[in-house]
Design a protein around this motif. Sequence first.
Motif, PDB file in Angstrom:
ATOM      1  N   PHE A   1       0.819  -1.213   0.000  1.00  0.00           N
ATOM      2  CA  PHE A   1       0.000   0.000   0.000  1.00  0.00           C
ATOM      3  C   PHE A   1       0.854   1.265   0.000  1.00  0.00           C
ATOM      4  O   PHE A   1       0.487   2.274  -0.609  1.00  0.00           O
ATOM      5  N   ALA A   2       1.984   1.221   0.707  1.00  0.00           N
ATOM      6  CA  ALA A   2       2.830   2.402   0.808  1.00  0.00           C
ATOM      7  C   ALA A   2       3.361   2.837  -0.544  1.00  0.00           C
ATOM      8  O   ALA A   2       3.549   4.034  -0.798  1.00  0.00           O
ATOM      9  N   ALA A   3       3.591   1.878  -1.420  1.00  0.00           N
ATOM     10  CA  ALA A   3       4.099   2.206  -2.756  1.00  0.00           C
ATOM     11  C   ALA A   3       3.144   3.137  -3.486  1.00  0.00           C
ATOM     12  O   ALA A   3       3.567   4.039  -4.212  1.00  0.00           O
TER      13      ALA A   3
ATOM     14  N   GLY B   1      -1.265  10.068  -5.137  1.00  0.00           N
ATOM     15  CA  GLY B   1      -1.035   8.899  -4.296  1.00  0.00           C
ATOM     16  C   GLY B   1      -2.352   8.372  -3.756  1.00  0.00           C
ATOM     17  O   GLY B   1      -3.239   9.135  -3.386  1.00  0.00           O
ATOM     18  N   THR B   2      -2.479   7.058  -3.725  1.00  0.00           N
ATOM     19  CA  THR B   2      -3.723   6.444  -3.262  1.00  0.00           C
ATOM     20  C   THR B   2      -3.676   6.261  -1.753  1.00  0.00           C
ATOM     21  O   THR B   2      -2.850   5.503  -1.244  1.00  0.00           O
ATOM     22  N   PRO B   3      -4.552   6.936  -1.006  1.00  0.00           N
ATOM     23  CA  PRO B   3      -4.563   6.726   0.444  1.00  0.00           C
ATOM     24  C   PRO B   3      -5.081   5.329   0.750  1.00  0.00           C
ATOM     25  O   PRO B   3      -5.838   4.743  -0.025  1.00  0.00           O
ATOM     26  N   PHE B   4      -4.699   4.808   1.903  1.00  0.00           N
ATOM     27  CA  PHE B   4      -5.140   3.457   2.238  1.00  0.00           C
ATOM     28  C   PHE B   4      -5.709   3.394   3.650  1.00  0.00           C
ATOM     29  O   PHE B   4      -5.389   4.210   4.519  1.00  0.00           O
ATOM     30  N   PHE B   5      -6.556   2.410   3.837  1.00  0.00           N
ATOM     31  CA  PHE B   5      -7.026   1.999   5.159  1.00  0.00           C
ATOM     32  C   PHE B   5      -6.636   0.535   5.303  1.00  0.00           C
ATOM     33  O   PHE B   5      -7.059  -0.313   4.517  1.00  0.00           O
TER      34      PHE B   5
ATOM     35  N   GLY C   1       8.444   5.702   6.117  1.00  0.00           N
ATOM     36  CA  GLY C   1       8.204   7.140   6.127  1.00  0.00           C
ATOM     37  C   GLY C   1       6.741   7.507   6.151  1.00  0.00           C
ATOM     38  O   GLY C   1       6.352   8.577   5.651  1.00  0.00           O
ATOM     39  N   LEU C   2       5.916   6.659   6.746  1.00  0.00           N
ATOM     40  CA  LEU C   2       4.465   6.897   6.753  1.00  0.00           C
ATOM     41  C   LEU C   2       3.979   7.592   8.017  1.00  0.00           C
ATOM     42  O   LEU C   2       2.786   7.908   8.123  1.00  0.00           O
TER      43      LEU C   2
END
Length: 505
Positions: free
Chosen positions: A203-205, A213-217, A307-308
Amino acid sequence: MSAATPTAKRQNMLFLMTDQQRIDTLGCYGNTSQHTPNLDRLAARGTTFDRAYTPTAICTPARASLLTGLQPFEHGLLANYEWNSGHREELPDGLPTFSAALIEQGYRLGHVGKWHVGKDRGPEYYGFEGIHLPGALNVFDDPGYEGWLKANNFPDFHISSPVYTTRADGSQGHLIAGVTDQPTEATFEAFLADQTIAKLREFAAGALQEQDGTPFFLSCHIFGPHLPYLIPQQWYDMVDPSTVELPGSFAETFHGKPMVQQAYAEYWSTDCFTVDEWKKLTAVYWGYVSMIDHEIGRILAVVDELGLEDSTAIMFTADHGEFTGAHRLNDKGPAMYEDIYRIPAILALPGEVERREDRFISLLDFTATFHEIAGADASGVHGRSLLPLAHGDHVEGWREDIVCEFHGHHFPYAQRMIRNKHVKYIANPEGIDEFYDMVTDPDELINVIDVPFYREQVSTMRRAMYRQLVERGDKFAQWLAFAGDIPADERVRPVTAVERFITQE
């Protein structure tokens, strides 16, 4: 709140949930054994909620409430399917879910671990990338877990030195604890952490791309520390039992309490263990929590590595607590004590500082928080976003009490509870009602429902519960109107279909 556009840059969310975890297992809630360093560090960079409650202390109904933002009586999943007594086994079609709301906002969703929202519909049905691991306990025969063990040359799962209860007739009862013949790296919890870390990297990629950038849950739901406590020797013996102080409620007599509590204690054969044995079992439970904390630490380390930390809201909670011998009970069930209704809750937002919050919050407030972070419409969620509290903002009109419900476990049994900072009232249609002075009797040992000194407070709390149940549309209110002292001018009585045909002379 109006919905944001899907292309707007929003925070990622990492949601960590355990099953059946008491708040007194964590250092940030006062445990002095120092066995939860990672969750304590998370609390030190965010908000720790001291009065967080589950809507009901049963896995499936609580998790369904988290998904839908609805109270259990509204979504209709009232019991775990394994012990279902005639209730629904899946959510009704068409109910709103936070997953659908986040997908509309452009989020990518991932789920690892325990699902237990219904019987057959897994996380993929609701838009999550993830495998359906059904049931209440670690799925040790899951093909994915067995394949992972083989791929890493880990030994198969096996239990040594099992600890069972002893029934009144001397026969073997429930499995409570045991040592697993595996290293920590081979546990089911490590398996779930590995999956979470892999999904986090994937997901971080997308989330760290400079543009669009695609945010994720991403959620990681760990099955433990739900009993039985099956853990490697390292964690089984980690906590010295002599350092364990048992809660005051171990002095429970059930005098003046609903008879079902004594029956439940007999069902679990809780009294078969001595005080020293309960100290050891509690120490093992804490060791299980520490092992989970270790795996959560691995996940949090990868958040920092990638780095999130400046773009990800991290949340931790549990679906409900556990008795672990408190009140001479085990597991959870038809007794609305703090041990199983009060839950740990931590919200760490990027850039925020350590805070303590003592206002009442609900598991459903996490659902509302998901919506606000994503910029989604939360008007249908029966919770409030925790962001203002975490930011230290002045918030008007926050709830001054909490209402919870129960519908049965192993057998149907209806209860409702209302609790403020001073007292708690529990309505039990199938037994004596309960009223506890939470200031002078925090262990909830003395039911003062019939003590004249508390008569006015009991009436006040009953009426407060009645008003909230009516506002929610919970038909349990009809029982309070019938059996309680709700004044006639405050009652809301539904008109039946037959009554509509009755004409007044």
